[in-house]
Scaffold this active site. Structure first.
Site, PDB file in Angstrom:
ATOM      1  N   GLN A  20     -68.610 -67.367 -12.659  1.00 52.60           N
ATOM      2  CA  GLN A  20     -68.070 -66.069 -12.255  1.00 52.60           C
ATOM      3  C   GLN A  20     -69.007 -64.945 -12.681  1.00 52.60           C
ATOM      4  O   GLN A  20     -69.213 -63.982 -11.950  1.00 52.60           O
ATOM      5  CB  GLN A  20     -66.687 -65.848 -12.865  1.00 52.60           C
ATOM      6  CG  GLN A  20     -65.627 -66.731 -12.267  1.00 52.60           C
ATOM      7  CD  GLN A  20     -64.324 -66.654 -13.029  1.00 52.60           C
ATOM      8  OE1 GLN A  20     -64.308 -66.488 -14.241  1.00 52.60           O
ATOM      9  NE2 GLN A  20     -63.227 -66.793 -12.311  1.00 52.60           N
ATOM     10  N   TYR A  21     -69.564 -65.063 -13.865  1.00 57.50           N
ATOM     11  CA  TYR A  21     -70.507 -64.068 -14.368  1.00 57.50           C
ATOM     12  C   TYR A  21     -71.728 -63.977 -13.462  1.00 57.50           C
ATOM     13  O   TYR A  21     -72.162 -62.890 -13.080  1.00 57.50           O
ATOM     14  CB  TYR A  21     -70.913 -64.436 -15.800  1.00 57.50           C
ATOM     15  CG  TYR A  21     -71.965 -63.547 -16.400  1.00 57.50           C
ATOM     16  CD1 TYR A  21     -71.644 -62.267 -16.839  1.00 57.50           C
ATOM     17  CD2 TYR A  21     -73.273 -63.985 -16.547  1.00 57.50           C
ATOM     18  CE1 TYR A  21     -72.606 -61.447 -17.398  1.00 57.50           C
ATOM     19  CE2 TYR A  21     -74.239 -63.171 -17.104  1.00 57.50           C
ATOM     20  CZ  TYR A  21     -73.903 -61.910 -17.534  1.00 57.50           C
ATOM     21  OH  TYR A  21     -74.860 -61.099 -18.079  1.00 57.50           O
ATOM     22  N   ALA A  22     -72.277 -65.132 -13.067  1.00 54.24           N
ATOM     23  CA  ALA A  22     -73.457 -65.153 -12.199  1.00 54.24           C
ATOM     24  C   ALA A  22     -73.157 -64.541 -10.838  1.00 54.24           C
ATOM     25  O   ALA A  22     -73.940 -63.744 -10.313  1.00 54.24           O
ATOM     26  CB  ALA A  22     -73.960 -66.587 -12.046  1.00 54.24           C
TER      27      ALA A  22
END
Length: 137
Positions: A20-22
């Site tokens: 999700q961060y990426a």
């Protein structure tokens, strides 16, 4: 997540956390680039401050927290991590406006993940979501 053609941005996220961060980072890069295309008089940038010694990992699993507690000794302090943000907020970015910055330096983006077609689609979908929200308020 949104469905579409991009192998990264518009696919379901199966592994929460780093995936999700990426995906959110790729979206930020594309949004900053599209904002400048549509509103060239603005200043916009996306950035990576580096690995900063904050408590962001406190809600992660036990293994990651243990690893982070060891590695965090080599991470940037928050004041140092803020430098790239301050640079982007105060510098005259010129041709690099809308760009991606790491350690206060412009970096080229991966054209496989960031492309004009997906960028426009992200913008359009974002505007649709905002319009729906504004109408429901």
């Amino acid at each position: 997540m949104l469905e579409g053609d991009s192998p990264v941005l518009f696919k379901p996220v199966h592994n929460p956390g780093f995936e999700q961060y990426a995906v959110s980072n790729i979206a930020r890069v594309m949004f900053a680039r599209e904002l400048i295309k549509r509103y060239p008089s603005l200043t916009s940038a996306s950035l990576h401050p580096g690995t900063v010694n904050t408590q962001v990992y406190r809600s992660s699993g036990v293994l990651y927290r243990c690893i982070a507690s060891i590695l965090s000794h080599w991470w940037k302090e928050p004041e140092e991590g803020a430098r790239t943000t301050l640079y982007c907020a105060t510098a005259k970015l010129g041709e690099e406006n809308g760009g991606y910055f790491v350690n206060s330096e412009f970096r080229a983006v991966n054209k496989k993940q960031v492309n004009d077609e997906t960028q426009v689609k992200l913008w359009d979908v974002s505007m649709e979501i905002i319009q729906k929200f504004l109408k429901s308020s």
